[in-house]
Scaffold this active site. Structure first.
Site, PDB file in Angstrom:
ATOM      1  N   LYS A  94       0.862  -1.187   0.000  1.00 11.83           N
ATOM      2  CA  LYS A  94       0.000   0.000   0.000  1.00 11.83           C
ATOM      3  C   LYS A  94       0.897   1.234   0.000  1.00 11.83           C
ATOM      4  CE  LYS A  94      -3.900   2.006   2.630  1.00 11.83           C
ATOM      5  NZ  LYS A  94      -4.758   1.877   3.813  1.00 11.83           N
ATOM      6  N   SER A 101      -9.814   2.004   2.866  1.00 11.83           N
ATOM      7  CA  SER A 101      -8.934   2.758   1.996  1.00 11.83           C
ATOM      8  C   SER A 101      -7.920   1.908   1.231  1.00 11.83           C
ATOM      9  CB  SER A 101      -8.162   3.788   2.826  1.00 11.83           C
ATOM     10  OG  SER A 101      -7.318   3.129   3.766  1.00 11.83           O
ATOM     11  N   SER A 108     -10.047  -0.464   7.012  1.00  6.88           N
ATOM     12  CA  SER A 108      -9.449  -0.384   5.673  1.00  6.88           C
ATOM     13  C   SER A 108      -8.712  -1.612   5.162  1.00  6.88           C
ATOM     14  CB  SER A 108      -8.505   0.811   5.604  1.00  6.88           C
ATOM     15  OG  SER A 108      -9.257   1.978   5.461  1.00  6.88           O
TER      16      SER A 108
HETATM   17  N1  GLN Z   1     -13.232   4.507   6.313  1.00  4.70           N
HETATM   18  C1  GLN Z   1     -12.607   4.829   7.556  1.00  4.70           C
HETATM   19  C2  GLN Z   1     -12.097   6.255   7.500  1.00  4.70           C
HETATM   20  O1  GLN Z   1     -12.263   6.866   6.513  1.00  4.70           O
HETATM   21  C3  GLN Z   1     -11.502   3.883   7.851  1.00  4.70           C
HETATM   22  C4  GLN Z   1     -10.303   4.129   7.032  1.00  4.70           C
HETATM   23  C5  GLN Z   1      -9.142   3.283   7.443  1.00  4.70           C
HETATM   24  O2  GLN Z   1      -9.304   2.241   8.077  1.00  4.70           O
HETATM   25  N2  GLN Z   1      -7.958   3.756   7.090  1.00  4.70           N
HETATM   26  O3  GLN Z   1     -11.555   6.773   8.418  1.00  4.70           O
END
Ligand code: GLN
Length: 487
Positions: A76, A151, A175
């Site tokens: 990532k 994400s 995410s």
């Molecule tokens: N969707 C959640 C956020 O926007 C989690 C994102 C994540 O786990 N990085 O904060």
């Protein structure tokens, strides 16, 4: 050859039926195709990958190396990689080349993996659909008009499309698990502190945790063993010993006590998702597990609590991007304030700005007690509730996401609808617990994920349950049409 498990690939590499250079070459070709069709990469690094593959081949030819030597992987783009751009999906870091390697990346490299490229993601990991990336949205290989989740959408997409057999990802509120669910792959969020956060660009430091995305629990186990462990560079990494997560995969699950929280079966849960999780529970019962209903009565507070805490922490973490030391700098600033304002204004996207503003507000002197402090108290309550439940049962099973992959653009104008995508995943981060998402069915050709939550440092148990389920189901072996071998 990309449909093989990591263990099978290792076997082919060891017996020299396949060279790492050949394998990596075919991944690179697929990566180019995936980049064009699905936008799942931010960087692809052929020269470095082929050099690493040739080095792996030399080791393998000498009868050396371990189970991951020569195995392709994607990281990532939140993990710092020396010499290769680390953008975190943001214009702010579009020009950033880290001077050092993230510990998780370094450990996987030391285990012999070959990095194919860096995967696309929501900007600074803020999002649930991989649509907030400066580099454009990632598409879901099961239906390119739909999101892959986020994400870590690029990592889940690349594994699902068979571009790479495995990838790294990070999970602040879901995410790793939510994109794994929406793309039909296996994603594990370890206990907070299990994997070093050093070199992993910070979003919300008390919640962020790195982990693997792979095609099966057995593959995820192999990766987790290599990624985990104490790191003197991360004060929150744990000294708890790293287990060999593969060793316990084959243990039986007779007598396993599964808790089913009734609060997770809300009206917004799509019926086919609920049905798939029920069917998966029956499969686990046939293997000897028992299911009991449990109560997690404050679950409905997890989303507001998460968005107060995550935003507060992000507003503090992202203050380092000021146009002075690294990252985007505006042209011709007239003074220091102009430099800060325009560099940040130009470098950050809308969602990141929204979070910084919410975070700054809840931490401000006048509102700290009403929002931030209250959220911290409720965080404790949510954690205690989960802890108490895990004293009664071995694992908790829930859907990973209330819906399957939604169409691109469907939630971008409605932040709250987007935030609700993580309703079943955020409590785990607030409590610091480990959880895994495994494929558990399909609805209209789109994958469904089941989440298994365990107690602190019980990754081995989670992977064991997930593996046992995967011995009795074949959802994790399905691949999207158009991305099958030869397609
Ligand atoms: N969707 C959640 C956020 O926007 C989690 C994102 C994540 O786990 N990085 O904060």
């Amino acid at each position: 050859m990309l449909e093989h498990s990591l263990t099978e690939l290792a076997q082919l590499l060891r017996t020299r039926e396949l060279s790492s250079a050949e394998l990596v070459q075919s991944c690179l070709e697929r990566a180019e195709r995936g980049h064009a069709a699905l936008n799942c990469f931010i960087s692809i690094c052929p020269d470095q990958a082929l050099a690493q593959a040739r080095a792996a081949d030399r080791l393998l030819a000498a009868g050396q190396g371990g189970p991951l030597t020569g195995v392709p992987i994607a990281h990532k783009d939140i993990f710092c990689t020396s010499g290769i751009k680390t953008s975190c999906g943001s214009k702010m870091l579009d020009n950033f080349i880290a001077p050092y390697q993230a510990t998780a990346v370094a450990r996987l490299a030391a285990a012999g993996t070959v990095m194919i490229g860096k995967t696309n993601m929501d900007e600074f990991a803020m999002g649930s659909s991989s649509e907030t990336s400066y580099y454009g949205p990632v598409r879901n290989p099961w239906d390119p008009e739909r999101v892959p989740g986020g994400s870590s959408g690029g990592s889940a997409c690349a594994v699902s499309a068979g571009i790479v057999p495995c990838a790294t990802a990070t999970d602040t509120g879901g995410s790793i698990r939510q994109p794994a669910a929406l793309c039909g792959v296996t994603g594990l969020k370890p206990t907070y502190g299990r994997v070093s956060r050093y070199g992993m660009i910070a979003y919300a430091s008390s919640l962020d945790q790195g982990g693997p995305i792979a095609r099966s629990a057995a593959d995820a186990a192999l990766l987790l063993t290599a990624m985990s462990g104490f790191d003197p560079s991360d004060a929150t990494s744990t000294e708890a010993p790293v287990e060999d997560y593969q060793e316990t995969l084959t243990d039986g699950i007779k007598g396993l006590k599964i808790g089913l929280p009734k609060e997770y079966f809300t009206p917004d849960l799509e019926q086919p998702v609920a049905a798939a999780v029920s069917a998966a529970l029956q499969t686990l019962e046939q293997a000897g597990a028992t299911v009991v209903e449990i109560e997690l009565p404050h679950t409905h507070l997890s989303i507001p609590v998460y968005y107060v805490i995550a935003s507060a922490e992000c507003s503090s973490n992202l203050s380092r991007y000021d146009g002075v030391r690294f990252g985007h700098r505006c042209a011709d600033p007239v003074d220091i304030n102009d430099l800060f304002c325009r560099s940040r204004g130009e470098g950050f996207g809308a969602e990141v700005k929204r979070r910084i503003m919410i975070g700054t507000y809840v931490l401000s002197a006048g509102y700290y007690d009403a929002y931030y402090l209250k959220a911290q108290r409720l965080r404790r309550l949510l954690r205690d509730e989960l802890r108490a439940a895990l004293e009664q049962v071995d694992v908790i099973v829930t859907p990973t996401s209330p819906t399957t992959a939604f169409p691109l653009g469907a939630r971008t104008q409605d932040p709250v609808a987007m935030y609700l995508s993580d309703i079943y995943t955020v409590s785990v981060n607030l409590a610091g617990l480990p959880a895994v998402s495994v494929p558990a069915g399909f609805s209209n050709g789109l994958p469904i994920g089941m989440q298994i939550i365990g107690n602190y440092f019980q990754e081995a148990k989670l992977l064991n349950v997930a593996h046992q389920y995967q011995q009795l189901s074949d959802w994790h072996t399905q691949t999207p049409a158009g991305w099958r071998q030869g397609a």
